[in-house]
Design a protein around this motif. Structure first.
Motif, mmCIF file in Angstrom:
data_model
loop_
_atom_site.group_PDB
_atom_site.id
_atom_site.type_symbol
_atom_site.label_atom_id
_atom_site.label_comp_id
_atom_site.label_asym_id
_atom_site.label_seq_id
_atom_site.Cartn_x
_atom_site.Cartn_y
_atom_site.Cartn_z
ATOM 1 N N LYS A 114 0.839 -1.209 0.000
ATOM 2 C CA LYS A 114 0.000 0.000 0.000
ATOM 3 C C LYS A 114 0.868 1.251 0.000
ATOM 4 N N ALA A 115 1.964 1.204 0.792
ATOM 5 C CA ALA A 115 2.881 2.353 0.829
ATOM 6 C C ALA A 115 3.550 2.546 -0.525
ATOM 7 N N ALA A 116 3.922 1.457 -1.177
ATOM 8 C CA ALA A 116 4.527 1.556 -2.506
ATOM 9 C C ALA A 116 3.530 2.134 -3.500
ATOM 10 N N GLN A 117 2.283 1.711 -3.405
ATOM 11 C CA GLN A 117 1.239 2.235 -4.287
ATOM 12 C C GLN A 117 1.033 3.725 -4.046
ATOM 13 N N LEU A 118 1.017 4.125 -2.740
ATOM 14 C CA LEU A 118 0.849 5.550 -2.418
ATOM 15 C C LEU A 118 2.042 6.351 -2.914
ATOM 16 N N ALA A 119 3.248 5.786 -2.781
ATOM 17 C CA ALA A 119 4.443 6.491 -3.269
ATOM 18 C C ALA A 119 4.389 6.642 -4.781
ATOM 19 N N GLU A 120 3.917 5.602 -5.466
ATOM 20 C CA GLU A 120 3.792 5.667 -6.929
ATOM 21 C C GLU A 120 2.746 6.706 -7.324
ATOM 22 N N ASP A 121 1.615 6.735 -6.579
ATOM 23 C CA ASP A 121 0.576 7.727 -6.852
ATOM 24 C C ASP A 121 1.097 9.138 -6.609
ATOM 25 N N ALA A 122 1.875 9.305 -5.531
ATOM 26 C CA ALA A 122 2.439 10.627 -5.240
ATOM 27 C C ALA A 122 3.409 11.036 -6.339
ATOM 28 N N GLU A 123 4.215 10.117 -6.824
ATOM 29 C CA GLU A 123 5.165 10.406 -7.918
ATOM 30 C C GLU A 123 4.417 10.795 -9.182
ATOM 31 N N ASN A 124 3.340 10.049 -9.464
ATOM 32 C CA ASN A 124 2.528 10.389 -10.635
ATOM 33 C C ASN A 124 1.888 11.764 -10.479
ATOM 34 N N ALA A 125 1.440 12.082 -9.267
ATOM 35 C CA ALA A 125 0.834 13.393 -9.006
ATOM 36 C C ALA A 125 1.868 14.489 -9.184
ATOM 37 N N LYS A 126 3.116 14.275 -8.752
ATOM 38 C CA LYS A 126 4.173 15.268 -8.924
ATOM 39 C C LYS A 126 4.447 15.489 -10.411
ATOM 40 N N LYS A 127 4.514 14.397 -11.155
ATOM 41 C CA LYS A 127 4.766 14.503 -12.588
ATOM 42 C C LYS A 127 3.636 15.280 -13.272
ATOM 43 N N ALA A 128 2.400 14.965 -12.868
ATOM 44 C CA ALA A 128 1.254 15.664 -13.453
ATOM 45 C C ALA A 128 1.285 17.138 -13.077
ATOM 46 N N ALA A 129 1.650 17.432 -11.840
ATOM 47 C CA ALA A 129 1.712 18.827 -11.399
ATOM 48 C C ALA A 129 2.813 19.578 -12.113
ATOM 49 N N SER A 130 3.957 18.926 -12.300
ATOM 50 C CA SER A 130 5.054 19.596 -12.997
ATOM 51 C C SER A 130 4.704 19.796 -14.477
ATOM 52 N N ALA A 131 3.964 18.839 -15.072
ATOM 53 C CA ALA A 131 3.545 18.973 -16.467
ATOM 54 C C ALA A 131 2.571 20.126 -16.606
ATOM 55 N N LEU A 132 1.683 20.293 -15.650
ATOM 56 C CA LEU A 132 0.715 21.385 -15.677
ATOM 57 C C LEU A 132 1.403 22.731 -15.465
ATOM 58 N N SER A 133 2.376 22.755 -14.580
ATOM 59 C CA SER A 133 3.083 24.013 -14.321
ATOM 60 C C SER A 133 3.928 24.401 -15.520
ATOM 61 N N GLU A 134 4.423 23.458 -16.292
ATOM 62 C CA GLU A 134 5.198 23.745 -17.486
ATOM 63 C C GLU A 134 4.285 24.280 -18.593
ATOM 64 N N GLN A 135 3.082 23.782 -18.648
ATOM 65 C CA GLN A 135 2.156 24.215 -19.668
ATOM 66 C C GLN A 135 1.632 25.615 -19.375
ATOM 67 N N ALA A 136 1.593 25.981 -18.130
ATOM 68 C CA ALA A 136 1.035 27.285 -17.768
ATOM 69 C C ALA A 136 2.031 28.383 -17.813
#
Length: 136
Positions: A114-136
């Motif tokens: 579960k912790a690995a899944q949460l860490a993976e989700d957090a990493e994906n969220a960071k990537k998505a956030a950085s992609a959004l910040s780059e687009q803006a």
């Protein structure tokens, strides 16, 4: 080794027999045993040959030794039984502890997954956030 023991017993028997044959006159003398205690009337046995007394003493000694060896054997048997019971009890406790350890290990594995899944989700969220910040 067994043959050496038998040979030694035969030699011992031979020596004892020679001793009795050579001292037959002394062993044939009659002996009367007396017991005179202060609080009981004196007692005296019938005259017995000395070799009879030797045989009686030997048999009594052998019976005493046999009783002591049997007592020791019974005592050791009881201790063995108690030790076996204790071992079985400890084995049952160990089995319970292993079951508990397995349950905890399963929970730990699930938590790690579960912790690995949460860490993976957090990493994906960071990537998505950085992609959004780059687009803006």
């Amino acid at each position: 080794m067994r043959y050496i023991k038998v040979l030694l017993l035969v030699i011992l028997f031979f020596l004892v027999m020679m001793f009795f044959v050579q001292n037959q006159g002394a062993f044939s003398q009659a002996v009367a045993l007396k017991l005179d205690l202060l609080f009981l009337p004196p007692a005296e046995s019938a005259p017995l040959p000395f070799y009879t007394l030797l045989i009686i003493c030997f048999v009594l000694g052998a019976l005493c030794i046999l009783a002591m060896l049997m007592w020791d054997r019974v005592s050791l048997s009881a201790k063995l039984t108690m030790a076996n019971m204790r071992a079985r009890s400890l084995e049952k406790e160990l089995a319970k502890a292993l079951k508990g350890t397995e349950a905890v290990q399963k929970k730990l594995d699930a938590s790690e997954a579960k912790a690995a899944q949460l860490a993976e989700d957090a990493e994906n969220a960071k990537k998505a956030a950085s992609a959004l910040s780059e687009q803006a």
